[in-house]
Design an enzyme around this catalytic site. Sequence first.
Site, mmCIF file in Angstrom:
data_model
loop_
_atom_site.group_PDB
_atom_site.id
_atom_site.type_symbol
_atom_site.label_atom_id
_atom_site.label_comp_id
_atom_site.label_asym_id
_atom_site.label_seq_id
_atom_site.Cartn_x
_atom_site.Cartn_y
_atom_site.Cartn_z
ATOM 1 N N GLY A 628 17.586 -1.807 -33.143
ATOM 2 C CA GLY A 628 18.474 -0.868 -32.482
ATOM 3 C C GLY A 628 19.928 -1.202 -32.714
ATOM 4 O O GLY A 628 20.263 -2.249 -33.282
ATOM 5 N N VAL A 630 23.879 -1.373 -30.837
ATOM 6 C CA VAL A 630 24.501 -1.632 -29.542
ATOM 7 C C VAL A 630 25.839 -0.902 -29.482
ATOM 8 O O VAL A 630 26.648 -0.983 -30.422
ATOM 9 C CB VAL A 630 24.703 -3.142 -29.307
ATOM 10 C CG1 VAL A 630 25.320 -3.391 -27.932
ATOM 11 C CG2 VAL A 630 23.385 -3.879 -29.434
ATOM 12 N N ASP A 744 13.538 -16.472 -30.186
ATOM 13 C CA ASP A 744 14.589 -16.127 -31.147
ATOM 14 C C ASP A 744 15.949 -16.609 -30.664
ATOM 15 O O ASP A 744 16.936 -15.880 -30.697
ATOM 16 C CB ASP A 744 14.609 -14.615 -31.387
ATOM 17 C CG ASP A 744 15.421 -14.240 -32.638
ATOM 18 O OD1 ASP A 744 15.724 -15.153 -33.443
ATOM 19 O OD2 ASP A 744 15.741 -13.053 -32.806
#
Length: 912
Positions: A628, A630, A744
């Site tokens: 995605g 931001v 992560d």
Amino acid sequence: MAAASSVSRLVVIIILINVGAKSDTTISVTASAAAGLLSSPIQLERKALLGTGWWVNNGATSGNYTSNHCKWTGISCNSAGSVTGVSLLLYENDNIKGELGRFNFSCFPNLKSFKIHSNYILSGSIPSEIAAVSMLQTLELPSNNLTDLFDNHLMGHIPPTLGRLSKLKILNLSSNSLVGSIPSTLGHLKRLRSLDLSLNELVGPIPSSLGHLTELTFFNIYSNRINGSIPLEIGNFNFLQVLDLSYNKLEGPIPSTIANLVNLTSLFLCNNSQTGFIPSTLGHLNRLTSLDLSGNNLVGPIPSSVGHLAQLTTFDMHSNRINGSIPLEIGNFNFLQVLDLSYNKLEGPIPSTIASLVNLTSLFLCNNSQTGFIPSTLGHLNRLTSLDLSGNNLVGPIPSSVGHLTQLTTFDMHSNRINGSIPLEIGNLKHVEDVYLFNNKLDGPIPPQLLNCSRLRALSLSNNLLSGSIPSEIGKLKELYYLDLSQNFINGKIPSQLGEIPSIDTVNLCTNNLYGSIPESLRKVPSLCVDGNNFEVENSPPPHHKKIATRLVAIILPMAAFLALKFGFLFVRRRRDKKVESAETGEITKCADEFAIWNYDGRITFQDMIEATEDFHIKYCIGTGGYGSVYRARLPSGKVVALKKLHRSETEELASLESFRNEARLLSQIRHRNIVKLYGFCLHRKCMFLIYEYMEMGSLFCVLRTDEEAIGVDWAKRVNIVKGMAHALSYLHHHCTPPIVHRDISSNNILLNSELEAFVADFGVARLLNFDSSNRTLLAGTYGYIAPELAYTMVVTEKCDVYSFGVVALEVLMGNHPGEILSSSSSSLDKNIKLIDLLDPRLSPPVDQKIRQDIILVSTVAFSCLRSQPKSRPTMQLVSNEFIARNKAPMQKPFHEISILELRNQEMYLVD
């Protein structure tokens, strides 16, 4: 360090240097060399002294230069007037400069002692003529800028020719960069009394020829890479008092011949790879005051014969594989001050004879398998300042006799099976600073007497069965900065006085029965967790909103209600059920709780997002992630938020949708000061996005790679960034049920606000850790931060996050990715790399002592997290506690001399 303290006990420290003199060097002066000089050997010596220029301001030129040089400052002579000793302290204001070569050693055939302290004025190298001075016994040259001296920059091999200095008594080549092996010719120095080769890069075994040095009283090879076994010939050192072989790679058993060293007072074999049993013959060394065998692979029991070591003041065997019970004879150590048997496999009860150690100041028995009750006789040890019995299987109550330990500063009994109430007598511990009793079965209220401990800094009582309310008198603890009362049955309201404590930094009250409202004063605490209580819901959406999620202009629901409806998740918070309107059917259903969204009114509409971002125009885009983009959005209220929008082309992809749901689900359940807050989200087949709090500075990665911004992140802020990360990961791993593994952790996923505080973000690939399953997974994470074991096991554990944390921690200090420092093959470079050389060169080196110690701690922790074996890495809870406690002794050497190897070796106490 043990070695440093040993050296400091020497009456004299002598320094001899790598001279490499040729065998045909003579002390005679040829006719041509003597031309123009005074003819007498005594006059020749006087002339040579004047030639140095060192006695200009020391009386040599105050009258006739031919006056009696034996009366000059620092000069000693024999009855014939020949110079036998030089001892001089030079100051910069003496206007003396130059090289040591100004002193013509060949002119002084009777010289026995030469000592020059020049406060770093002199430079150059030691002249080779020094080897011709056959009478020389003492050569001391510290605090200079010479290139080949003790505590300087001596490089290369130790020359075998040093073995020709047959009258040498003391040889100190420590704190340099010497390489190669120890020459066997050193065994020819039969008059040697002190041999110090510590803090170099020497390799190979200890030569058996050193067994000829039968007059040695001091032998130190601390912190090298010496391997092989300890030679049997070491038993020939009949006069030896100090033996330090620690921080090397020695292997094999401790030789039985070590029992011959009957004059030994200090024995340091720690941090090697010694194996086998502890020799029972150690009991013969009845003059020992310090014994350190820690950090090895020793097995078997502690022999009862150690009870003969009645002079011991330090007994340290931590971090081995020692089993069996603690022998009763340990009570014979009448002078013992430090007893450390932690991180072993000791079992059985704590012996009652331990109460005889009335001089004990530190007792560490943590991380063993000790069973039984805590002896009430511990109260006899009224000189104790540190008591750590944590990580065992101790049962029963805490004896009230602990109230006699009035000198305690650290009181740690966490992670046992201790029950009963906290004794009222704990209030007698007026000096205590850290109390850790978490992970037990303690019940009853928090005794108000505990609040008499006015110096208390850290108090952790989490994961017990405590009840009652938080005493309002808690405000008396003016130095408290860490409080963890989570996972208990504490009720009542939070006293406002808690948030008014000046130094308070972390408060964890999660999973209790607290009710009422959260005091405004407490909201200002930097790290605050109050999730899982019965607080009043603030700013809940008004009742007239209906059928809102089925239309594109839907109001975004508070998160738990939305998730309960859309994904079937229930949030049980020990409070009354609330009726929630279905987002799809309009029917009134029950949800176990409603999520309180702090600093947010719960009524952001989709239209607000469209208008704030001009239909997600690229000019509002501040970053693009794996699934995605931001955007920065300013709401009608003026509040700025970050909006992560799933790529339209990916809304139909199962993996991306699952990552989106995963992040929404996890962030709705967790609440921590250093984890980015999720305000709301929209899940619709045509548009999906998450709404976060906005982080002004963006990612840590971008800040560190922009020179102007990186310079603004000073050392104190960098240390705090690492601490914030550690606290957040500790919360995920140890305060969430089941634990959450982020998977992560990288500098890209650490966000910074305007105050440069760190926030862990991006939970798209996070995983709930199920200890009843294999936890096997597809490889996820960012290259360069992934734990090595994932490449071949594909098994997710919290230690994967620990490794990634270590990488980012080093990156924060270095200003860029640590790269080859992570490789095990680079370990051979560790001694050549100093900590100060790793630090970000865009910042000035730290000068504040506290900041230096913090940087050392961060570095030490980071290297412990990067161990190749997951089980040897610390837990994030332990790392977080290390940053909170900050009670480790500073390294006993200058900051600029600390090597990477020493940092790797310093982290033994962090073993999980």
